[in-house]
Design a protein around this motif. Structure first.
Motif, PDB file in Angstrom:
ATOM      1  N   SER A   1       9.477 -62.908 -30.970  1.00  9.37           N
ATOM      2  CA  SER A   1       8.966 -62.950 -29.468  1.00  9.37           C
ATOM      3  C   SER A   1       9.857 -64.037 -28.803  1.00  9.37           C
ATOM      4  O   SER A   1       9.884 -63.531 -27.461  1.00  9.37           O
ATOM      5  CB  SER A   1       7.542 -64.026 -29.815  1.00  9.37           C
ATOM      6  OG  SER A   1       6.934 -64.295 -28.607  1.00  9.37           O
ATOM      7  N   LEU A   2      10.428 -65.058 -29.205  1.00  8.76           N
ATOM      8  CA  LEU A   2      11.224 -65.898 -28.419  1.00  8.76           C
ATOM      9  C   LEU A   2      12.582 -65.495 -28.085  1.00  8.76           C
ATOM     10  O   LEU A   2      12.935 -65.546 -26.903  1.00  8.76           O
ATOM     11  CB  LEU A   2      11.456 -67.199 -29.345  1.00  8.76           C
ATOM     12  CG  LEU A   2      10.391 -68.169 -29.609  1.00  8.76           C
ATOM     13  CD1 LEU A   2      10.667 -69.206 -30.506  1.00  8.76           C
ATOM     14  CD2 LEU A   2      10.144 -68.812 -28.264  1.00  8.76           C
ATOM     15  N   ALA A   3      13.037 -64.676 -28.961  1.00  5.75           N
ATOM     16  CA  ALA A   3      14.359 -63.929 -28.609  1.00  5.75           C
ATOM     17  C   ALA A   3      14.137 -62.817 -27.419  1.00  5.75           C
ATOM     18  O   ALA A   3      15.008 -62.948 -26.349  1.00  5.75           O
ATOM     19  CB  ALA A   3      15.145 -63.161 -29.966  1.00  5.75           C
ATOM     20  N   GLY A   4      13.048 -62.034 -27.572  1.00  4.46           N
ATOM     21  CA  GLY A   4      12.834 -61.128 -26.550  1.00  4.46           C
ATOM     22  C   GLY A   4      12.420 -61.549 -25.417  1.00  4.46           C
ATOM     23  O   GLY A   4      12.847 -61.307 -24.160  1.00  4.46           O
ATOM     24  N   SER A   5      11.579 -62.683 -25.235  1.00  8.37           N
ATOM     25  CA  SER A   5      11.188 -63.473 -23.999  1.00  8.37           C
ATOM     26  C   SER A   5      12.346 -64.144 -23.431  1.00  8.37           C
ATOM     27  O   SER A   5      12.506 -63.965 -22.170  1.00  8.37           O
ATOM     28  CB  SER A   5      10.171 -64.628 -24.395  1.00  8.37           C
ATOM     29  OG  SER A   5       9.111 -64.135 -25.261  1.00  8.37           O
ATOM     30  N   GLY A   6      13.593 -64.422 -24.016  1.00  7.75           N
ATOM     31  CA  GLY A   6      14.469 -64.902 -23.375  1.00  7.75           C
ATOM     32  C   GLY A   6      15.418 -63.916 -22.664  1.00  7.75           C
ATOM     33  O   GLY A   6      15.760 -64.241 -21.612  1.00  7.75           O
ATOM     34  N   PHE A   7      15.309 -62.885 -23.285  1.00 11.19           N
ATOM     35  CA  PHE A   7      16.173 -61.557 -22.252  1.00 11.19           C
ATOM     36  C   PHE A   7      15.087 -61.273 -21.182  1.00 11.19           C
ATOM     37  O   PHE A   7      15.635 -60.883 -20.233  1.00 11.19           O
ATOM     38  CB  PHE A   7      16.431 -60.461 -23.349  1.00 11.19           C
ATOM     39  CG  PHE A   7      17.344 -60.600 -24.281  1.00 11.19           C
ATOM     40  CD1 PHE A   7      18.568 -60.659 -23.723  1.00 11.19           C
ATOM     41  CD2 PHE A   7      17.274 -61.012 -25.541  1.00 11.19           C
ATOM     42  CE1 PHE A   7      19.829 -60.999 -24.607  1.00 11.19           C
ATOM     43  CE2 PHE A   7      18.381 -61.096 -26.657  1.00 11.19           C
ATOM     44  CZ  PHE A   7      19.507 -61.176 -25.984  1.00 11.19           C
TER      45      PHE A   7
END
Length: 522
Positions: A82-88
């Motif tokens: 979730s965090l990785a995708g939210s960053g992009f």
């Protein structure tokens, strides 16, 4: 730093990012709509509200998916993805060049950042997993039940620990609601492209890197706050991977939770009663229903026993969820209305800019940081969880009716004093809003057995997402209508603008009256 503390720090970073990505857009949402659509400040309300609405639609649509992913593959993996995708997605939003693209990007951020329920579940589970003194363990790490005469005292200790851990973790949500708009307000449009236009960049001198940065920020004036959000998301993902590995992986093994809860007889009996009443039992041994979610093949009943229908059928859980949904709706309305009130030239404040709104929220953040945790613990110790709910609901909503007095302070003193007044009032209300959210999280978690909490919190996120998606639309239209009642600026007037009074008193009346009746049912 021990494993439990590391997990709490990692979980706090996740909770902070959830709030940052939601409300970080608020200080410049109206200016972004003005920039893309070429409209006036008074017309920007409904268009700015769509940024929050699209975010919550995405979060609501994906909430159940993330809950299932967390149940089957673990809380830790769900948080990292979730965090990785939210960053992009955040980076994409900062580099959009049209209103339509921005709305789509915000919806994507919401869909990828829909792990609020998972965070709340882990916050409660951490308390039980580190409370070793309430039961012994054999060489296999299995809990051994102690004498029943100690159960009430041990349960009270567990609940106190849970209250403090949840209070600390949930406080990061409120920190995010305060710090995110302040940071975003400072970083948004640093070159003032909206006012001066891109033509000013042609005269900039300096190194190639210096000119490249100016060129980039002139093309994407709202990149910096979203770039910061992306970097924080990726840093938090690393923190979850490195610091929270053992504890966050352990919390998905709900069989261990049940073993720990043997020392709390009332909680165990409640779990058995709930499961039997829901007619979800398909095993001779009720303990097996908790299963090991680490290996889904061993316990298919783990997922079905925590179905959303089963959770919604519990009257006490349902009433707590409704209270959480409504309060979330009202607070997001207040957060959305505040910057619209500040930027309007018809409120008597002269139309504050992004950086001035950021200064207001920075000061309110200091007030919040000083008082939040101590006030929450003090209220819980003296009034209990439900007393904290009542006081948090009242003092988190009612004082915002005093916001319009800022225009009177502005006309009799100066802008600085009016901004300081708004900062103080905002900080105080946020302290009590945080107390409510922390208390409702603890109270709602206690209405269901441990194996249902992840799905229950996912259901809570879905309902809150719907309310937060609809609320900003109505409040945007409401604020635009109220501000239109004042047809001239009130900078030199000593009277209060009628539109501002109507706007805030209307919000407070509806919110306060609704929460009064809802809390009576708990």
């Amino acid at each position: 730093m021990n494993a439990k503390r590391s997990a709490i720090v990692a979980l706090c970073s996740v909770t902070f990012l959830q709030a940052y990505l939601l409300v970080g857009v608020f200080p410049y949402a109206a200016f972004m709509a003005i920039n893309f659509l070429h409209i006036s400040e008074e017309q920007a309300g409904p268009y700015a509200a769509l940024f929050a609405t699209s975010f919550m639609i995405g979060r609501t649509a994906a909430a159940h998916f993330w809950a299932v992913l967390a149940d089957v593959h673990g809380r830790r993996l769900a948080m990292i993805l979730s965090l990785a995708g939210s960053g992009f997605a955040s980076l994409w939003f900062g580099m959009t060049n049209s209103y339509t693209q921005a709305i789509i990007a915000r919806g994507m951020i919401g869909a990828l950042n829909s792990i609020v329920g998972v965070s709340k579940t882990v916050a409660s589970e951490l308390a039980f997993f580190d409370f070793d003194k309430c039961n012994d363990q054999n060489e296999n790490g299995e809990a051994v039940k102690e004498d029943d005469e100690h159960a009430p005292q041990q349960q009270q200790q567990l609940e106190q620990l849970e209250t403090r851990i949840v209070g600390r973790v949930m406080s990061m949500r409120a920190y995010g609601f305060l710090i995110a708009p302040a940071l975003a307000g400072f970083l948004a449009d640093p070159l003032d492209v909206r006012e001066k236009g891109i033509a000013i960049i042609t005269s900039v001198e300096g190194s190639v890197l210096h000119r490249s940065c100016y060129k980039l920020l002139s093309k994407y004036p709202y990149l910096l706050p979203n770039l910061l959000g992306a970097m924080l998301c990726w840093a938090s993902a690393v923190a979850v991977y490195l610091e929270g590995q053992d504890i966050l992986q352990l919390t998905i093994d709900t069989r261990r939770i049940c073993a720990r809860l043997k020392c709390t007889k009332n909680v165990q009996e409640d779990a058995f009663t709930a499961l039997n009443a829901a007619d979800e039992s398909s095993s001779d041994n009720p303990l097996q229903q908790y299963g090991s979610i680490q290996n889904p093949g061993k316990s298919d009943n783990t997922i079905s026993s925590a179905s959303l229908v089963t959770i919604w059928s519990r009257p006490k859980t349902r009433s707590h969820l409704i209270a959480y949904w409504l309060y979330s709706l009202f607070i997001i309305n207040i957060d959305e209305a505040f910057p619209l009130y500040c930027i309007s030239r018809n409120t008597g404040l002269g139309g504050l800019q992004e950086n001035e709104i950021g200064k207001i929220l920075s000061v309110s953040g200091v007030i919040f940081a000083i008082g939040q945790y101590k006030v929450y613990i003090m209220i819980c110790d003296h009034l209990g969880i439900y007393g904290s709910l009542d006081l948090g609901a009242a003092l988190g909503i009612l004082p915002v009716a005093l916001f319009p007095l800022a225009s009177l302070i502005h006309s009799t003193l100066n802008k600085r004093w009016s901004m300081l007044y708004l900062a103080f009032l905002s900080g105080v209300t946020k302290v009590f809003q945080s107390a409510f959210f922390s208390s409702i999280t603890v109270a709602t978690n206690r209405t269901v057995p441990g194996e249902m909490r992840s799905r229950m919190n996912a259901l809570g996120s879905i309902g809150a997402g719907v309310s937060k998606a609809v609320g900003p639309l109505f409040v945007g239209v409401w604020m635009a209508f109220c501000f239109s009642l004042d047809t001239q600026e009130h900078d030199s007037s000593t009277s209060l603008p009628i539109g501002s009074l109507l706007a805030w008193f209307g919000i407070v009346f509806v919110s306060g009256l609704s929460m009064f009746f809802v809390l009576r049912s708990l």
